[in-house]
Structures are given as C-alpha cells and as structure tokens.
Design a protein around this motif. Structure first.
Motif, PDB file in Angstrom:
ATOM      1  N   THR A  48      50.176  47.408  42.317  1.00 16.11           N
ATOM      2  CA  THR A  48      49.269  47.507  41.180  1.00 16.11           C
ATOM      3  C   THR A  48      48.719  48.913  41.063  1.00 16.11           C
ATOM      4  O   THR A  48      48.550  49.622  42.058  1.00 16.11           O
ATOM      5  CB  THR A  48      48.098  46.513  41.328  1.00 16.11           C
ATOM      6  N   ALA A 132      44.632  36.363  38.252  1.00 17.96           N
ATOM      7  CA  ALA A 132      43.783  37.500  38.617  1.00 17.96           C
ATOM      8  C   ALA A 132      42.333  37.069  38.759  1.00 17.96           C
ATOM      9  O   ALA A 132      41.857  36.174  38.046  1.00 17.96           O
ATOM     10  CB  ALA A 132      43.900  38.597  37.566  1.00 17.96           C
ATOM     11  N   ILE A 156      42.953  41.566  31.982  1.00 16.67           N
ATOM     12  CA  ILE A 156      41.986  40.733  32.705  1.00 16.67           C
ATOM     13  C   ILE A 156      40.639  40.868  31.992  1.00 16.67           C
ATOM     14  O   ILE A 156      40.164  41.982  31.763  1.00 16.67           O
ATOM     15  CB  ILE A 156      41.835  41.165  34.171  1.00 16.67           C
ATOM     16  N   THR A 172      41.424  41.293  42.726  1.00 17.74           N
ATOM     17  CA  THR A 172      42.634  40.821  43.396  1.00 17.74           C
ATOM     18  C   THR A 172      43.614  40.226  42.384  1.00 17.74           C
ATOM     19  O   THR A 172      43.226  39.439  41.523  1.00 17.74           O
ATOM     20  CB  THR A 172      42.288  39.761  44.456  1.00 17.74           C
ATOM     21  N   ILE A 173      44.875  40.632  42.512  1.00 13.48           N
ATOM     22  CA  ILE A 173      45.958  40.086  41.695  1.00 13.48           C
ATOM     23  C   ILE A 173      46.890  39.313  42.613  1.00 13.48           C
ATOM     24  O   ILE A 173      47.289  39.819  43.664  1.00 13.48           O
ATOM     25  CB  ILE A 173      46.770  41.206  40.995  1.00 13.48           C
ATOM     26  N   SER A 197      49.596  39.140  47.253  1.00  9.40           N
ATOM     27  CA  SER A 197      48.371  39.604  46.609  1.00  9.40           C
ATOM     28  C   SER A 197      48.214  41.098  46.778  1.00  9.40           C
ATOM     29  O   SER A 197      48.705  41.686  47.739  1.00  9.40           O
ATOM     30  CB  SER A 197      47.155  38.879  47.197  1.00  9.40           C
ATOM     31  N   THR A 199      45.270  44.438  45.499  1.00 10.07           N
ATOM     32  CA  THR A 199      44.000  44.759  44.873  1.00 10.07           C
ATOM     33  C   THR A 199      44.164  45.958  43.961  1.00 10.07           C
ATOM     34  O   THR A 199      44.888  46.909  44.279  1.00 10.07           O
ATOM     35  CB  THR A 199      42.910  45.077  45.918  1.00 10.07           C
TER      36      THR A 199
END
Length: 425
Positions: A48, A132, A156, A172-173, A197, A199
């Motif tokens: 990310t 998310a 988001i 957090t994704i 996951s 971040t």
C-alpha cells in the motif's frame, strides 16, 4: 519490508505485530508493508502507498499480486544464474555460506516475479477482494492481469477509520483471495484462503514530503563502480545505510513532521528486503515505489512516479533527495523547473569525487534551490519550511495526558481531521 508467509492451516492471517516480530524491528509495525500468505500453493502479496484525502474520503494506492510460490522449481535456475551471471561473466566466485543464503533468498524473489505465462494465465481468472479500517464488508479489486497482478487505488471513508487509527495516522487494509464455489463446497473453509494485511499512512494535505531515491542515496549500492559491485551489494551482502542519512531523515521527521516516499528503479521483487533494510536501519517511511524489471518505461519511471505524487499532494512542500551516481541531477532539475512552487529544494549526494555533479544541469536555477553534499550534517533546508499546526500541538495534549515516547524515532502524520482540533488547542 519482509514478506511474511503463513501456512494454509488455521486462519492464515498475518498481523503487523507478527511481521514485526519476524523482522526483529519494533518500528516495522505501521509502515508500508508487503505480506504474503499461502493456501493450496497460491500466495498473495500486498503493498500500500500513502493515502491522500480529497475531501470525499481517503484514496489509497494499492498493488497486489496472486502467484504460485514454486520454491522447489527454482533450484536449477538459481545455480545456472550463479554460474553464468556471477562466476563466468563477472568473476564473482567467493560464495561463503552467508552470501549463498542471501543470494538464494533474493534471487528467488526475482525468479518468482517473472514466472512464465503458462504458470500465471489461470491466475487472472481469480478474484481478490479487500476491506479497510473498521468495515467488515469485502469489496472486489479490479480484474488481475495475465501476471496475476493489479495496480489500483481504493477509497476509504472517514467513517470506516477508527479514532485510534485517525490519531496514529494509519489505517489497516486486509486482502484475501475470494474462494471459488468449488472450494467453498470443499472442506477447506473460507479461513483457509490467503488473508494478508498492510498499513497505509494517512498523509495530511499540507506539510513536508521528502521524495528520496534508494540506491547510493540511502543504501550503499555503488552503482557508479559497475555491475560487479551492484551484483555483490544487491545479492551477496547485507544492505548498508549511507552514513548519516538515517539520522538526517529522522531529524526531518521529528522536527518537521515530514512524510517520506521512496522512488527507485529497483524491481518490486526486492520490496521485501528493501523495506526490511529501511525499517531496521531507522529510516522513516510512508511508502515505496519500485519499477517493474521488464518495464518498457524504466527510463521515465522516476519522473512519472514523482509527478503522480505531486498531483496527489498539491498543497504539500516537496524535497527531492538523490545522488550523483546516475541521472538524479538531470531528472530532479527538470522537475524543479516544471514545479517551482511545490518543490522547495533538491539535494544531491555526491557518491564519489570521480562522479561530481555538473553545475550546468541546474543552469538558471537559484543556488539556494539545490545543494550537492557529501556530509549529511551539512544539508540545509530552505527557510521557512512550513510546519503543520498539528505538529506544534499534538492531540494528546488536549486530554491533559502525559506524553509518552513513540515506539519509533519519528512522528506519524496525523490526518486532516485533527488539524482544526490541534489548531484550537
């Protein structure tokens, strides 16, 4: 970042705490992450970028890939590359046990990223989905390409981010492989499929962003010494920080609340060892942008990537940091001419007296807008560089709480939501 993997038994999820423990790095948690998990021979990787707020929620750049680990199929090819590329072409024969281990780990990442179409074509038919923050709803990502990869941005809303995450400036994704109807009907269960996951930093619309190169700017690679040096420093040696650079970046982060984005032509396959290097060396990091190894646009990658960052954060002041070993001076000078209001200064590290910066590159640009340095302690930021109000008045001061030291040596970037509150204080 280190890619982490878990077996298909159990939940298959990977927490940031678990990754940090594996890296022995207390500062890893909350950084941009690359994680992997496997189930039925399939693996998922997730990376990310820095999230920006356009007034209608947060936009998070995301890159994900579905692939087969195939570790057992790489042994012969690893030996062939070692004998041909290292020993015959470059005369590198001193492979002790440590060098051999590093070579196998890093070269395997490269081989895994260039799997033939016959091994990846069926992956494009599978679907990845994400959720998310506090949301429990899984949403589909765009279709995977022929390599099993997808590069996109997700939205988001503020309502999907918990207050502690807003205060820390991170969200957090989670990503998973959607099981097929056949798999759902088997005894595997949804929990057996890859769940990873990462971040993402919630970066304020205003403030200071440092866009930094990696090789020979913060990490010793010795590109200017030729391919033999690059091969040794990339595949056979522990990565080493350029002396003084971690301290410089931590100072900018702690005193100015700077956000750090790294842009490098290193291949994405090396995201794992590079992020591990940055975090364990003490470099603050919001995101990392790497160039695909087989890309036809490698020459323009750095310019295009930096322009996208400038477009995403139009109100932030930007500092560019690179080195004299390759084309950073020319690229940065051109960007400074095109974006004189947003880019406040360019810094070029002179890698060696034999590779100086030609002042003609910066012809017509005021000398206070660029600086060549050897000693990072001599670097001088322009005055004034804006310090966001939230950096002067931290949210925890409003509650009368005793300020506790953060687990990392730099401060997170609080989101836009907190700025009026901090300003009022």
């Amino acid at each position: 970042s280190s890619s982490s993997s878990s077996s298909s038994s159990g939940s298959g999820s990977i927490s940031s705490e678990g990754i940090a423990a594996q890296l022995n790095s207390p500062t890893f948690s909350g950084s941009s992450a690359s994680c992997t998990a496997d189930a039925g021979g399939l693996c998922v990787s997730l990376q990310t970028g820095s999230a920006h707020n356009d007034g209608a929620g947060w936009t998070v750049p995301l890159e994900a890939r579905l692939y087969r680990r195939d570790d057992g199929k790489h042994g012969t090819l690893l030996n062939f590359c070692r004998q041909l590329l290292f020993e015959k072409l470059h005369g590198i024969t001193e492979f002790d046990s440590k060098a051999s281990k590093l070579y196998e780990e890093r070269a395997r990442l490269i081989l895994r990223s260039i799997q033939p179409a016959s091994r990846t074509s069926e992956l494009a038919l599978r679907q990845l989905e994400f959720r998310a923050g506090t949301s429990q709803r899984w949403r589909s990502l765009p279709a995977l390409d022929a390599r099993g990869a997808v590069s996109t941005s997700i939205k988001i809303s503020d309502a999907e981010i918990a207050l502690p995450d807003l205060l820390s400036g991170r969200v957090t994704i989670e990503l998973r492989l959607r099981p097929t109807s056949t798999e759902l009907g088997s005894n595997l269960g949804v929990e057996s499929f890859p769940l990873v996951s990462s971040t993402a930093d919630l970066v304020s619309p205003e403030g200071l962003t440092v866009i930094s190169d990696i090789d020979d700017t913060v990490k010793v690679t010795d590109v200017f010494r030729g391919r033999e040096a690059v091969l040794r420093n990339t595949f056979l040696h522990d990565y080493r920080a350029v002396p003084g650079m971690p301290e410089l970046y931590r100072k900018w982060a702690s005193e100015l609340g700077a956000s750090f984005q790294y842009v490098s032509k290193s291949p994405p396959a090396l995201h794992q060892p590079l992020l591990k290097f940055l975090t364990t060396s003490g470099f603050p990091i919001s995101s990392m942008h790497l160039c695909p190894l087989m890309s036809l646009e490698r020459k323009s990658f750095k310019t295009r990537t930096i322009e996208k960052i400038l477009e995403a954060f139009p109100k932030r002041q930007v500092v560019l940091v690179g080195d004299s070993g390759e084309r950073d001076p020319e690229i940065y000078a051109a960007l400074l001419r095109q974006h004189p209001k947003q880019i406040v200064k360019v810094f070029i590290r002179e890698v060696d007296p034999s590779h100086p910066v030609d002042p003609v590159v910066f012809d017509g640009i005021r000398t206070d807008r660029w600086q060549v340095f050897r000693d990072p302690t001599k670097v001088v930021l322009p005055d004034p560089v804006k310090t966001p109000v939230w950096h002067l008045q931290h949210p925890w001061q409003l509650m009368g709480a005793v300020r506790q030291p953060l687990p990392s040596p730099w401060l997170p970037t609080p989101p836009r939501l907190l700025e009026p509150l901090a300003s009022w204080a």
